[in-house]
Design an enzyme around this catalytic site. Structure first.
Site, short mmCIF file in Angstrom:
data_model
loop_
_atom_site.label_atom_id
_atom_site.label_comp_id
_atom_site.label_asym_id
_atom_site.label_seq_id
_atom_site.Cartn_x
_atom_site.Cartn_y
_atom_site.Cartn_z
N ASP A 67 -15.42 -65.09 -4.54
CA ASP A 67 -15.29 -65.72 -3.21
C ASP A 67 -14.92 -67.20 -3.31
O ASP A 67 -15.31 -68.00 -2.46
CB ASP A 67 -16.60 -65.59 -2.41
CG ASP A 67 -17.10 -64.17 -2.31
OD1 ASP A 67 -16.26 -63.25 -2.24
OD2 ASP A 67 -18.33 -63.96 -2.30
N GLU A 107 -12.47 -59.82 6.51
CA GLU A 107 -13.47 -60.86 6.26
C GLU A 107 -12.78 -62.03 5.55
O GLU A 107 -11.57 -62.06 5.39
CB GLU A 107 -14.61 -60.32 5.39
CG GLU A 107 -14.17 -59.79 4.05
CD GLU A 107 -15.31 -59.16 3.25
OE1 GLU A 107 -16.45 -59.14 3.73
OE2 GLU A 107 -15.04 -58.67 2.13
#
Length: 484
Positions: free
Chosen positions: A13, A210
């Site tokens: 991430d 997302e």
């Protein structure tokens, strides 16, 4: 190389940010093996000098789990973002899996450590929880602060939300914050449509899932996000920060699906998340890959982006070189730096958190006792690929293997898809010749042994890929490739 951090570090991430003349990477933190699920570790900060992107260092534990209010055992401190605030301090934004609010930590240094600052709040000072503030991405632009969040799973509303108000909006959403970096001035505004509302928008097939990651490039607002395909990072562009985004394309897939029309995953794959950064006039996309045959054991990777004649980003290819570009074919390279791992035993669908595929398919592995990294469970028709090398006077390839198997190993060197050199060898693991013992295994199989595969002649070539193919009647492990 990819991954760009040490092999024993699992920072997915990643949001790349340039502060004070260095490249900083902020990400969540998985643990080796993935048994504790997603994002089970503390937030860490790594950085590198802009003139040497191979020289990453660990700056600090940015923010510890124990300092997060209301965090429970098994909860995940998910994907963060960090920006320099209006006041010159640095602000780390994050959400946890079991909470709706967006949390903020603050530091005087981009390297941290960060101290808890509070939650994104309404004007009356109460924490904002109308929607789950998942995967926050933040943009500070000419005195304005914009926050983007969202999670949009396509398909029916999950059973646990039936009859209730879903905590997720049908689109990603954006807000403007005050100069205190936490109070909402306006919003929410719809940004990128989710899969259930994408028809007729231009985002069909690549709608929002997302991982909001905003940037401003050449007076345009650019939103990087993970699409409904999960494995790909896409981008959209607008003239305004909180409206009008148009789909532009795919930046990268962590299994190369879609790259130059490719329809077969080159690696076991799962979700994806990352961000854009410009360094010395070049753009790089940061993303992550899956290891250990499970979705929640991820390592950070990065690739340079190419801009086409229209000024748009083209989809990047997954390589072993990553930030370094090509690799010199010298010395020893761990097999975990492969950029392709294909086998009939690897399904074409996504890994997931509760996966047991580590028991049945080849995967990149870290031994919990020895901390060795290698590819485990290699069997028939397994191909391991490394890209790209600059090769000079290469005569042979030495492979470090272990197991008990009859095995044929072939090594192929290619340039632009054409074979430059190829050789193969029938071996028996363990064998009594053509090997050098290099330590005992931790899982009771055999010692690591090295096998030399001679090439037909010396090879000197630039930007080559190397494929190592195995046909084994029993499972074997592959640790290193040495260039001779």
């Amino acid at each position: 190389m990819n991954p760009y951090l040490p092999l024993d570090e699992y920072i997915p991430d990643a949001e790349p940010r340039v502060f004070e003349g260095r490249l900083y990477v902020y990400g969540s933190h998985d643990l080796a093996g993935g048994e504790k699920g997603y994002c089970a570790g503390d937030y860490m900060v790594y950085s590198a000098p802009l003139d040497d992107l191979s020289d990453f260092r660990l700056d600090s534990v940015a923010f510890r789990r124990q300092d997060c209010p209301d965090l429970t055992e098994g909860d995940a401190m998910a994907a963060p973002d960090c920006v320099k605030g209006i006041d010159g301090a640095y602000y780390l934004y994050f959400n946890t899996n079991r909470q709706k609010v967006c949390r903020i930590a603050r530091s005087e240094s981009p390297a941290g450590p960060f101290t808890y600052y509070g939650e994104v709040q309404r004007s009356d000072g109460t924490a904002y929880d109308d929607y789950k503030m998942f995967d926050p991405g933040v943009l500070v632009d000419d005195g304005h602060v914009y926050l983007y969040v969202g999670f949009c799973m396509p398909g029916p509303v999950p059973e646990k939300y039936r009859g209730l108000k879903s905590p997720f909006a049908p689109t990603s959403i954006g807000y403007e914050l005050a100069s205190d970096m936490k109070t909402i001035i306006s919003g929410p505004f719809p940004i990128i449509p989710g899969g259930n509302v994408s028809e007729g928008t231009g985002f069909e097939g690549h709608s929002f899932y997302e991982a909001s990651s905003p940037r401003k490039i050449n007076d345009k607002y650019v939103m990087v996000y993970s699409s409904e395909q999960k494995h790909e990072l896409c981008y959209a562009v607008s003239d305004k920060p909180l409206e009008g985004y148009k789909y532009k394309g795919v930046l990268i897939s962590n299994c190369d699906l879609g790259y130059e029309g490719n329809t077969e995953p080159v690696m076991p794959y799962g979700n994806n998340h990352g961000g854009l950064v410009m360094i010395d006039g070049d753009y790089y996309i940061f993303y992550h890959r899956q290891t250990h045959g499970i979705e929640c054991c991820r390592q950070g990777c990065a690739q340079k982006l190419i801009i086409d004649e229209n000024g748009d980003f083209m989809q990047a290819q997954v390589t072993s070189g990553g930030l370094s570009g090509t690799i010199k074919a010298k010395g020893v390279l761990n097999s975990a730096y492969c950029c392709g791992l294909a086998s009939p035993d690897i399904p074409n669908d996504s890994l997931h958190e509760k996966s047991d595929r580590m028991l049945s398919e080849p995967h990149i592995y870290e031994d919990p006792d020895t901390k060795e990294h290698y590819i485990k469970r290699i069997k028939n028709h397994t191909k391991v690929t490394f890209k790209y090398f600059d090769i000079e006077d290469l005569k042979a390839i030495k492979l470090s293997l272990k197991g008990e198997s009859e095995c044929k190993v072939s090594v192929t060197i290619l340039k632009d898809g054409n074979i430059v050199s190829q050789s193969s060898k029938d071996i028996r693991l363990p064998a009594n010749d053509s090997f050098v013992s290099s330590g005992s295994s931790a899982d009771g199989e055999t010692d690591w042994k090295s096998y030399v595969i001679e090439l037909p002649g010396k090879v000197s070539e630039t930007k080559c890929s190397i494929e190592v193919c195995f046909d084994a009647d029993k499972e074997i492990c592959f640790k290193e490739i040495e260039f001779i």
